[in-house]
Structures are given as C-alpha cells and as structure tokens.
Design a protein around this motif. Structure first.
Motif, PDB file in Angstrom:
ATOM      1  N   ARG A   1      -0.461  17.181   3.394  1.00 20.14           N
ATOM      2  CA  ARG A   1       0.992  17.232   3.218  1.00 20.14           C
ATOM      3  C   ARG A   1       1.365  16.415   2.009  1.00 20.14           C
ATOM      4  O   ARG A   1       0.691  15.459   1.672  1.00 20.14           O
TER       5      ARG A   1
ATOM      6  N   SER B   1       5.592  22.106   2.327  1.00 22.36           N
ATOM      7  CA  SER B   1       4.949  20.997   1.616  1.00 22.36           C
ATOM      8  C   SER B   1       3.458  20.876   1.927  1.00 22.36           C
ATOM      9  O   SER B   1       2.841  19.865   1.636  1.00 22.36           O
TER      10      SER B   1
ATOM     11  N   GLY C   1       8.222  18.048  -2.173  1.00 22.32           N
ATOM     12  CA  GLY C   1       7.535  17.787  -0.924  1.00 22.32           C
ATOM     13  C   GLY C   1       8.569  17.465   0.140  1.00 22.32           C
ATOM     14  O   GLY C   1       9.779  17.592  -0.080  1.00 22.32           O
ATOM     15  N   TYR C   2       8.128  17.040   1.297  1.00 21.78           N
ATOM     16  CA  TYR C   2       9.043  16.709   2.386  1.00 21.78           C
ATOM     17  C   TYR C   2       9.865  15.481   2.013  1.00 21.78           C
ATOM     18  O   TYR C   2       9.327  14.486   1.543  1.00 21.78           O
TER      19      TYR C   2
ATOM     20  N   CYS D   1       4.791  14.368   0.075  1.00 15.99           N
ATOM     21  CA  CYS D   1       6.161  13.896   0.258  1.00 15.99           C
ATOM     22  C   CYS D   1       6.626  13.257  -1.034  1.00 15.99           C
ATOM     23  O   CYS D   1       5.861  13.118  -1.968  1.00 15.99           O
TER      24      CYS D   1
END
Length: 121
Positions: free
Chosen positions: A116, A87, A38-39, A118
């Motif tokens: 999203r 993501s 993910g981010y 992360c």
C-alpha cells in the motif's frame, strides 16, 4: 557532481530546470496511464508493526532517491487493503513524496507489488 553524469554531459536550460541534452520534456498525462494519490486519511486503527496476515504500508519516509527503503515497516489489515484498492502498488509504479522530502521519487520493484502507499510523512 551527480554520479550518473559525466563531465562531458551537455545541459540545456528549460523552463522546468536544466536537463541533459537529448532528454525530452513531457506532461505527466503523456507518459503515464494513470496518476493518483495514495491513501490520505486516518490509518492508525488499521496499522500495526506485525507482518502476519497483513499488507505492507509504505509511507513517505520509505521513499528515498531512486529506491524504496524498508525502515520502520508497518502493515495494515486485509480489510483496510480491500477497502482502498486504488493505492495498491504495482510493479514499476513511480512514487513521489508530497510532504517531508518533497519530490523524492522511486520506482516500485517487483518484490513490493501489492503493498500500500500513503501520503503521510
């Protein structure tokens, strides 16, 4: 005992751990079309607790065993979302936590598509 396992389940010891008889062991690239993080990076300036015109932002603590728990929800701007498309979540994506509750895994349900992800704890 695991609630999904009955007392007559036979287990097989393997180099990856003990698994139920009949299960197969595969490498991730044999069963997944894409694997990505993910981010990872600074997000606070883009993050808010207000949902209006924002995109839900899941963090490691939202991933619980076999489910996504929407606690301490946070959101990011649409601009942030557009800048980091890799993501963006899709239905049936598998999320695995890499810090905090390491290894905790859940499948993304339809209602969270477009959120999203992360790696922050």
């Amino acid at each position: 005992m695991n609630a999904n396992r009955t007392s007559d389940t036979r287990l097989t010891p393997l180099n990856v751990g003990t698994i139920p008889d009949g299960w197969n062991v595969s490498k991730i690239d044999q069963v997944a079309s894409r694997v990505t993080n993910g981010y990872v990076g600074p997000v606070l300036e883009h993050q808010t607790m207000v949902a209006a015109n924002k995109v839900r932002y899941l963090q490691g603590f939202n991933v619980r065993p076999n489910r996504i728990e929407l606690i301490n929800e946070s959101y990011v701007s649409a601009e942030f979302d557009r800048a980091h498309p890799k993501s963006r979540l899709e239905e049936n994506d598998i999320l695995t936590v890499q810090s905090g509750h390491i290894g905790t895994t859940a499948r993304v349900p339809k209602e969270l598509v477009g959120s999203r992800r992360c790696l922050r704890k």
